[in-house]
Design a protein around this motif. Structure first.
Motif, PDB file in Angstrom:
ATOM      1  N   ARG A 176      -7.231  -0.193  -8.246  1.00 17.89           N
ATOM      2  CA  ARG A 176      -7.952  -1.091  -7.329  1.00 17.89           C
ATOM      3  C   ARG A 176      -9.366  -1.382  -7.818  1.00 17.89           C
ATOM      4  O   ARG A 176      -9.902  -2.472  -7.590  1.00 17.89           O
ATOM      5  CB  ARG A 176      -8.026  -0.466  -5.931  1.00 17.89           C
ATOM      6  N   THR A 198       0.842  -1.193   0.000  1.00 16.74           N
ATOM      7  CA  THR A 198       0.000   0.000   0.000  1.00 16.74           C
ATOM      8  C   THR A 198       0.875   1.240   0.000  1.00 16.74           C
ATOM      9  O   THR A 198       1.750   1.373   0.862  1.00 16.74           O
ATOM     10  CB  THR A 198      -0.906   0.019   1.241  1.00 16.74           C
ATOM     11  N   CYS A 246      -5.830  -3.936   6.368  1.00 20.02           N
ATOM     12  CA  CYS A 246      -5.163  -5.136   6.893  1.00 20.02           C
ATOM     13  C   CYS A 246      -3.989  -4.728   7.782  1.00 20.02           C
ATOM     14  O   CYS A 246      -3.190  -3.862   7.408  1.00 20.02           O
ATOM     15  CB  CYS A 246      -4.672  -6.016   5.752  1.00 20.02           C
ATOM     16  N   SER A 271      -2.101   5.660   2.017  1.00 16.75           N
ATOM     17  CA  SER A 271      -3.258   4.899   1.544  1.00 16.75           C
ATOM     18  C   SER A 271      -3.506   3.742   2.500  1.00 16.75           C
ATOM     19  O   SER A 271      -2.570   3.106   2.980  1.00 16.75           O
ATOM     20  CB  SER A 271      -3.005   4.380   0.128  1.00 16.75           C
ATOM     21  N   ASP A 272      -4.765   3.436   2.749  1.00 21.42           N
ATOM     22  CA  ASP A 272      -5.132   2.393   3.706  1.00 21.42           C
ATOM     23  C   ASP A 272      -5.321   1.061   3.000  1.00 21.42           C
ATOM     24  O   ASP A 272      -5.641   1.000   1.814  1.00 21.42           O
ATOM     25  CB  ASP A 272      -6.426   2.789   4.423  1.00 21.42           C
ATOM     26  N   SER A 273      -5.101  -0.053   3.742  1.00 15.22           N
ATOM     27  CA  SER A 273      -5.293  -1.381   3.169  1.00 15.22           C
ATOM     28  C   SER A 273      -6.377  -2.182   3.871  1.00 15.22           C
ATOM     29  O   SER A 273      -6.812  -3.208   3.354  1.00 15.22           O
ATOM     30  CB  SER A 273      -3.982  -2.166   3.242  1.00 15.22           C
ATOM     31  N   GLU A 332      -4.551   3.516  -6.404  1.00 17.57           N
ATOM     32  CA  GLU A 332      -5.925   3.499  -5.914  1.00 17.57           C
ATOM     33  C   GLU A 332      -6.920   3.417  -7.074  1.00 17.57           C
ATOM     34  O   GLU A 332      -7.979   2.797  -6.942  1.00 17.57           O
ATOM     35  CB  GLU A 332      -6.175   4.735  -5.059  1.00 17.57           C
ATOM     36  N   ALA A 368       1.662  -6.637   2.905  1.00 19.97           N
ATOM     37  CA  ALA A 368       1.910  -7.435   1.713  1.00 19.97           C
ATOM     38  C   ALA A 368       3.015  -8.462   1.909  1.00 19.97           C
ATOM     39  O   ALA A 368       2.961  -9.555   1.339  1.00 19.97           O
ATOM     40  CB  ALA A 368       2.258  -6.520   0.543  1.00 19.97           C
ATOM     41  N   GLY A 378      -7.964  -2.300  -0.889  1.00 26.12           N
ATOM     42  CA  GLY A 378      -6.511  -2.312  -0.762  1.00 26.12           C
ATOM     43  C   GLY A 378      -5.973  -3.494   0.007  1.00 26.12           C
ATOM     44  O   GLY A 378      -4.788  -3.522   0.350  1.00 26.12           O
ATOM     45  N   SER A 379      -6.821  -4.495   0.274  1.00 30.62           N
ATOM     46  CA  SER A 379      -6.363  -5.679   0.991  1.00 30.62           C
ATOM     47  C   SER A 379      -5.151  -6.286   0.279  1.00 30.62           C
ATOM     48  O   SER A 379      -5.093  -6.288  -0.950  1.00 30.62           O
ATOM     49  CB  SER A 379      -7.498  -6.709   1.059  1.00 30.62           C
ATOM     50  N   PRO A 380      -4.160  -6.796   1.018  1.00 31.17           N
ATOM     51  CA  PRO A 380      -2.923  -7.282   0.385  1.00 31.17           C
ATOM     52  C   PRO A 380      -3.185  -8.299  -0.716  1.00 31.17           C
ATOM     53  O   PRO A 380      -4.104  -9.118  -0.633  1.00 31.17           O
ATOM     54  CB  PRO A 380      -2.170  -7.930   1.553  1.00 31.17           C
ATOM     55  N   HIS A 384     -11.913  -4.675   1.894  1.00 32.07           N
ATOM     56  CA  HIS A 384     -11.262  -3.405   1.539  1.00 32.07           C
ATOM     57  C   HIS A 384     -10.559  -3.555   0.193  1.00 32.07           C
ATOM     58  O   HIS A 384      -9.870  -4.546  -0.044  1.00 32.07           O
ATOM     59  CB  HIS A 384     -10.247  -3.025   2.617  1.00 32.07           C
TER      60      HIS A 384
END
Length: 269
Positions: A167, A34, A42, A38-40, A164, A46, A93-95, A91
């Protein structure tokens, strides 16, 4: 099968790539982190994701003969169960990670490629297998980022916006597919096999390690296979870093990351 590999984090960052092997199997993952700011959703990140999924997949590759896509799907499902109680797996941005899997059987070489890491089979002529759907989609969104010097606040902000934006295309029809939380992504992988006597060697490369050919265009796949055979994976990583250091602002080779994690595995079949 004889496997040698090397991996190196981008300067100043933790390594989000993962590579591991047995005498019959090798797996390489490139985790998608991420960007700053920026938020993930998690708490693990990663690097944890690629390491955990890669370890699970490699174990299953050596313990059963199921199709590689099925093993990857089970691995994605298993890893999701490890953190669905603590993290927001919905989310965007989840890994996630790219995946390359290679397995040697008694009479064939089997492979799977998901997302933009690269598999190169030495079958007399290089046979290059890479899922380029993300690159095709990203090409229409990266103009602003590529026009800015790497390392500047403006480039950092543009890179975050680019990530982003992409995504919204991840793991859906018409977009691109990576290993994340949906096991059905494994069905979208490129898979195949080749008779054992047709393949001399194979190279598994994260997109950081494939840069000299597919982004910088300073060498070719045949020369890369020769370099790996003669000097080993570490020599390829030196070539990557030398090129990156020669263009730190991305003027010659516009890119999202001035320096990227780089991982290469070379297999004598």
């Amino acid at each position: 099968m004889r496997v040698t590999f090397a991996t190196e984090a981008a300067p100043g960052r933790s390594n989000e790539d993962f590579v591991a092997a047995t005498p019959e199997a090798v797996v390489l993952l490139d985790g998608a982190g991420t960007p700053a700011g920026s938020d993930s959703g998690c708490s693990h990140g990663a690097a944890w994701f690629s390491r955990t999924l890669g370890s699970a997949v490699l174990a299953s590759m050596t313990q059963c003969k199921d199709a590689l896509a099925s093993l990857l799907a089970e691995g994605i499902k298993s890893v999701a169960s490890l953190h669905d109680g603590t993290c927001d797996l919905s989310h965007p941005g989840s890994p996630s990670a790219t995946v390359v899997m290679l397995r040697r059987t008694a009479d064939a070489v089997q492979w799977l490629v998901l997302a933009d890491s690269v598999l190169v089979l030495d079958a007399g002529e290089p046979m290059v297998i890479c899922d380029d759907r993300e690159a095709q989609i990203g090409a229409s969104h990266r103009a602003e980022m590529d026009a800015l010097p790497s390392g500047t606040p403006e480039h950092t902000q543009a890179h975050r916006h680019y990530v982003e934006t992409l995504r919204s295309y991840r793991n859906r029809d018409g977009g691109f597919w990576v290993a994340a939380t949906d096991p059905h992504a494994a069905d979208q992988a490129l898979t195949g096999s080749m008779p054992l006597d047709k393949v001399h060697a194979a190279a598994l490369l994260s997109d950081g390690a494939s840069r000299p050919v597919d982004r910088f265009a300073i060498t070719t796949w045949p020369h890369t296979l020769d370099l790996l055979a003669d000097q080993g994976p570490q020599a390829l990583l030196r070539q990557v870093r030398d090129a990156e250091h020669s263009d730190p602002e991305g003027k010659r080779w516009p890119r999202g990351k001035a320096y990227d994690d780089a991982t290469a595995a070379y297999c004598l079949i």
